[in-house]
Structures are given as structure tokens and as C-alpha cells.
Design an enzyme around this catalytic site. Structure first.
Site, PDB file in Angstrom:
ATOM      1  N   TYR A   1       0.871  -1.162   0.000  1.00 19.14           N
ATOM      2  CA  TYR A   1       0.000   0.000   0.000  1.00 19.14           C
ATOM      3  C   TYR A   1       0.915   1.221   0.000  1.00 19.14           C
ATOM      4  O   TYR A   1       1.769   1.360   0.873  1.00 19.14           O
ATOM      5  CB  TYR A   1      -0.879   0.029   1.251  1.00 19.14           C
ATOM      6  CG  TYR A   1      -2.044  -0.917   1.228  1.00 19.14           C
ATOM      7  CD1 TYR A   1      -3.026  -0.813   0.244  1.00 19.14           C
ATOM      8  CD2 TYR A   1      -2.186  -1.897   2.203  1.00 19.14           C
ATOM      9  CE1 TYR A   1      -4.116  -1.671   0.225  1.00 19.14           C
ATOM     10  CE2 TYR A   1      -3.276  -2.761   2.203  1.00 19.14           C
ATOM     11  CZ  TYR A   1      -4.233  -2.640   1.209  1.00 19.14           C
ATOM     12  OH  TYR A   1      -5.305  -3.493   1.194  1.00 19.14           O
TER      13      TYR A   1
ATOM     14  N   ASP B   1      -6.181  -0.803  -6.133  1.00 20.62           N
ATOM     15  CA  ASP B   1      -7.643  -0.754  -6.102  1.00 20.62           C
ATOM     16  C   ASP B   1      -8.190  -0.242  -4.776  1.00 20.62           C
ATOM     17  O   ASP B   1      -9.359  -0.486  -4.449  1.00 20.62           O
ATOM     18  CB  ASP B   1      -8.234  -2.133  -6.407  1.00 20.62           C
ATOM     19  CG  ASP B   1      -7.801  -3.201  -5.398  1.00 20.62           C
ATOM     20  OD1 ASP B   1      -7.026  -2.861  -4.480  1.00 20.62           O
ATOM     21  OD2 ASP B   1      -8.221  -4.362  -5.552  1.00 20.62           O
TER      22      ASP B   1
ATOM     23  N   HIS C   1     -10.070  -7.310  -4.915  1.00 19.63           N
ATOM     24  CA  HIS C   1      -9.761  -7.201  -3.486  1.00 19.63           C
ATOM     25  C   HIS C   1     -10.636  -8.144  -2.656  1.00 19.63           C
ATOM     26  O   HIS C   1     -11.051  -7.822  -1.545  1.00 19.63           O
ATOM     27  CB  HIS C   1      -9.964  -5.762  -3.007  1.00 19.63           C
ATOM     28  CG  HIS C   1      -8.981  -5.314  -1.965  1.00 19.63           C
ATOM     29  ND1 HIS C   1      -7.882  -4.547  -2.257  1.00 19.63           N
ATOM     30  CD2 HIS C   1      -8.918  -5.524  -0.634  1.00 19.63           C
ATOM     31  CE1 HIS C   1      -7.199  -4.300  -1.153  1.00 19.63           C
ATOM     32  NE2 HIS C   1      -7.813  -4.893  -0.143  1.00 19.63           N
TER      33      HIS C   1
END
Length: 495
Positions: free
Chosen positions: A237, A265, A354
Site C-alpha cells: 500500500y 484498487d 480485493h
């Protein structure tokens, strides 16, 4: 550091004077109590006693040092005296203990769904809510697996399948089968050793583990748990502070990470309502009307506020300038974005929504896989040689892996099932699940007439119905208990 007795800590258990023990240290959280993102109730539940078991699975190891001033540390608890304190079992703890004592034997676990059923009973409610939740109506989460049911197999016979070889290469690493343990956050919610359980099992079974940014264990703890020959990837991230990201990426490369998977995403986390509702169950009623602190996002929001929503294609060049690791974009959901990753010099993509935890009604990865492969080929890219395409989400059987390989995937990432296996049975559970996937894939390859991964071809699957979207339950998922049924009137009621 001053030594504090458990008896002294126990005196401080009111909202106006609250102390807790975390990792052997005593903290005065009185001023922090109204600001705690997780609500006051969870702190008050452990007021005057050891809160380590509740704190550790959710928070990174250094969070206290980063967010609380040194003055709140009142000293170190007397460890011997703490061990002597009689432990009182709550009703919830008793229920979980009985469930764990009466769970089926590991040998009775025959597929990934068995592990999920056990996990639902042995996990704490907040852990189950976090692991099992999807976004909004959870349509995409269920569709991820349902989509595989619309692909049928076309077995070939009279093929020599006496020996089956399912080994392959992923990002240059030879692995025992086209499967990797994908990144999942907060492993310690399911097991005290957290992600290290997955590391050890992956090493024994010769598969790759993708390390999550939001792991319960520290990055170095996970690295240190691997074998000398074990390959690991990193899920990233991207931090709004790029200096933090650069330092982390460089450290990962120095520690031997072989692939950088940039999650694309999640510029904003999806509404995982099951997780959000669990957050309210841990709050006192008088807190629910307090609008000064936002606590309605659940565990997911609490641990991920640093993610940079400005991430875009121009940043790929920056990543290429700071690392030699192959860069893969994780979270691609259209052929157009797969092509963009190829044009920007990435080594591959992960087709993923995800796990159905972000945008509800986003397509399943297996559904868009054929069109992604076709789009890349039109660009002059050979997905078998030039560009790795992986998928994750909804893979529950060895036949699912077979279908993905047939449609052009290099490998499949599996997350939740390993969390469930770990939660119920630890290391042995994860190893057992890997064995089951391996056995299922081997059987599928043999019955399909494909002795090696290279023998699995698109002609072996029928995808004519792949685009036929439907919700598996004809009754709306969340509203099925809210709507009133139509009742026949007049003479019709007698029919």
C-alpha cells in the site's frame, strides 16, 4: 523503569482513571480514552488489567511510541505477580474454548470450505467479521467463486497421465504448483503467530508467500521466519509520504524480496458493513452519538488511513527508479488497465477485486481473464513469456486453479482460506490445505488429460456462459428479511 504491581494497576479502572497493561508495560490511557478510534468500550473492557491479547492482533508494534507521549507509560508490570493473578474466563472465552476443544480432527478437513466452517466457530466475533466481510451487499465477494461455476471442463482421454508434474515458474521462481499465498492483513486475529504461520507452511510446501503491508507481525519477523531458499513477494500500500514508501521498498529489496505488488484498487476502502457493525457492538451506547471521533469504519479503516489516493500511472516510473524488483500492479479489473501496465513497463498484473471488499459489483477476476489475455496479445505482448498475469479471489478448488491456467493465468493467489485454516489448526492446517489444493489439482489434471502445466490449454474449458451474471440467491441478500411477501387474495388464496 518503575515496577508496578498488578494490584496497583487494578485500582485504575474507571473512565476518569484508566490504566492498562500492554506487552508488559503499564499505560495511563485516561486522556486518550475519548479519542480511541476503536471506541471506549474495548479499552474499558480491559481497564485495570492486561490488554495485550486484544491490542496485539490489530495494532502494529510501534503504534504506542508513534501516537502516545512517553509520559503515559507508568512503568513495567511485575511479571511474576501478573502470572500469579487468577484468570477469570468470560462467557465469550468459554464459548470459544469449547468450540476449539470440539472442532473436527484435521484429517476430517476435506476441502477449503471445511476450514471456513470451523473458523466461524473458533474465531472471536471481531476477527470473523474482519476476515469474512465483503463490501456493501457482498455480491462481488460471492460472485468471485460463483463465476468459476459457469466454466465447464472438456476432458481429453487416452492420454498418458501416469506422471503428473504441476511445477511451474512465477516471476522466475520455480514452485511446486501455480498457487501462492496472497497478502491478507491482521494474521494475529486468527493465530498468535500471525503471518509467520503462513511463512512456515509456504516454505515446507514450496510455494510463494506474498507479505502484506498491514501484517500483524513486523516485516522483518516474517522475513526471519522463512527458510534460506524460500521466495517471498511484497504487497505494497503506497504511503502518502513517499519517503516512507521508498525506505520500505529499499529495505524489502535488501531483505531479498523478489516481487513488488503495488495495490491499486484501494484509494479509499470499501464499506465492509459486517466489520463496521462489529465495531458498534464494542462501543458503549453513549458513544454512538459522539460525532467528534469517527468510529464507524471498522478495523479496516483504523489501520489504513495512510494509503495515498493520488497514486497513478506516472508513479510507475518512480518505482522503477528506486528498485530493481519486478513491479506488478495488483487490483486490475479491466483489459484496458492490464494493457496500461504493460505499456508502463510493469512485469505483470494481478486481476483482483480485493476479494470483493472494495467496489461491490466489480467483476470477478476469472471473468475478465480471457479478455485481458486477448487484449495483451493484440498489443503484441505474449503473456506466456513477456508479462505475468495472476488472479485472486474466490479460488476454492484445485479445479478453479486449472480453469485459471487454461484461460492464461500464470498462477493463482489464495488468501481467506489460508486464514481460516490457520485460525483453526495453525501450521498444520495451512499445510493440510495446501496438500488438498495440490491433490485436487493433480486429480483434475489427470482426469483432463494434462500431465503438465504446459498441457493445460484454452480448448479444455467451455466459457460460453462465463458472462451470464446472476445473483446465486434469487432473494436479495440483505433485504430478504425486510420485504413483506405478496399474499394471494380472494379465490386465489384457496388454490
Amino acid at each position: 523503569m518503575k515496577t508496578v504491581s498488578p494490584a496497583e494497576v487494578a485500582k485504575h479502572k474507571s473512565k476518569s482513571d484508566v490504566w492498562v497493561i500492554i506487552h508488559g508495560k503499564v499505560y495511563d490511557l485516561t486522556k486518550f480514552l475519548p479519542e480511541h478510534p476503536g471506541g471506549q468500550k474495548i479499552i474499558m473492557k480491559y481497564a485495570g488489567r492486561d490488554a495485550t491479547s486484544a491490542f496485539e492482533p490489530i495494532h502494529p508494534p510501534d503504534i504506542i511510541d508513534r501516537f502516545l507521549s512517553p509520559e503515559v507509560c507508568m512503568g513495567q508490570v511485575d511479571a511474576a505477580a501478573l502470572d500469579a493473578v487468577e484468570k477469570v474466563e468470560t462467557e465469550e472465552e468459554k464459548k470459544l474454548r469449547i468450540a476449539r476443544e470440539n472442532k473436527p480432527k484435521l484429517a476430517e478437513m476435506y476441502n477449503s470450505f471445511d476450514f471456513e466452517s470451523v473458523a466461524k466457530n473458533v474465531l472471536k466475533p471481531d476477527a470473523w467479521a474482519y476476515y469474512s466481510s465483503g463490501s456493501d451487499d457482498e455480491i462481488s465477494m460471492r460472485e468471485n467463486h460463483n463465476a468459476f461455476h459457469r466454466i465447464w471442463l472438456r476432458p481429453r482421454v487416452m492420454v498418458d497421465v501416469a506422471k503428473i508434474n504441476m511445477s511451474t515458474q512465477m516471476l522466475g521462481t520455480k514452485v511446486s504448483m501455480p498457487l501462492y499465498i496472497t497478502a491478507t492483513a491482521l494474521g494475529k486475529l486468527g493465530h498468535p503467530d500471525g503471518e509467520k504461520v503462513l511463512t512456515r507452511a509456504a516454505g515446507k510446501r514450496d510455494v510463494i508467500q506474498m507479505i502484506p503491508t498491514l501484517a500483524s507481525c513486523s516485516f522483518d519477523e516474517i522475513i526471519d521466519a522463512r527458510t534460506d531458499s524460500q521466495t517471498q513477494w511484497l504487497q505494497l500500500y503506497v504511503n502518502s509520504d513517499r519517503a516512507v514508501t521508498k525506505k520500505f521498498v529499499e529495505h524489502a529489496e535488501n531483505r531479498g524480496i523478489k516481487g513488488l505488488f503495488i495495490t491499486a484498487d484501494a484509494p479509499q476502502l470499501g464499506r465492509r458493513e459486517k466489520d463496521m457493525r462489529q465495531k458498534y457492538s464494542q462501543e458503549a451506547p453513549d458513544e454512538m452519538d459522539n460525532e467528534t471521533v469517527n468510529r464507524d469504519e471498522g478495523a479496516a479503516r483504523a489501520i489504513s488511513s495512510f494509503i495515498d489516493p493520488s497514486l497513478n500511472w506516472k508513479d510507475v516510473a518512480w518505482f522503477k527508479s528506486i528498485t530493481k524488483m519486478p513491479i506488478i500492479i495488483k487490483g486490475v479489473q479491466t483489459p484496458e488497465d492490464a494493457v496500461m501496465a504493460w505499456r508502463n513497463g510493469c512485469a505483470g498484473v494481478v486481476l483482483s477485486n480485493h476479494g470483493g471488499r472494495q467496489l461491490d459489483f466489480a467483476p470477478s477476476s476469472i471473468e475478465i481473464l480471457p479478455e485481458v489475455i486477448d487484449a495483451l496479445k493484440r498489443e503484441g505482448c505474449d503473456p506466456k513469456k513477456d508479462f505475468d498475469v495472476y488472479i485472486d479471489g474466490g479460488i476454492r478448488r484445485g479445479s478453479d486453479i486449472f480453469k485459471a491456467i487454461a484461460l492464461g493465468a500464470k498462477g493463482c493467489g489464495i488468501g481467506r482460506p489460508f486464514l481460516f485454516a490457520m485460525s483453526g489448526y495453525g501450521d498444520q492446517g495451512v499445510e493440510r490445505l495446501l496438500e488438498l489444493y495440490q491433490n485436487e489439482l493433480e486429480m483434475c489434471m489427470r482426469l483432463m488429460g494434462a500431465p503438465t502445466i504446459a498441457d493445460i490449454t484454452p480448448e479444455m474449458v467451455d466459457i460460453r456462459n462465463l458472462k451470464d451474471h446472476f445473483v446465486s440467491n434469487p432473494t436479495d441478500y440483505l433485504a430478504k428479511h425486510a420485504y413483506e411477501k405478496m399474499h394471494p387474495r380472494g379465490n386465489l388464496s384457496k388454490l
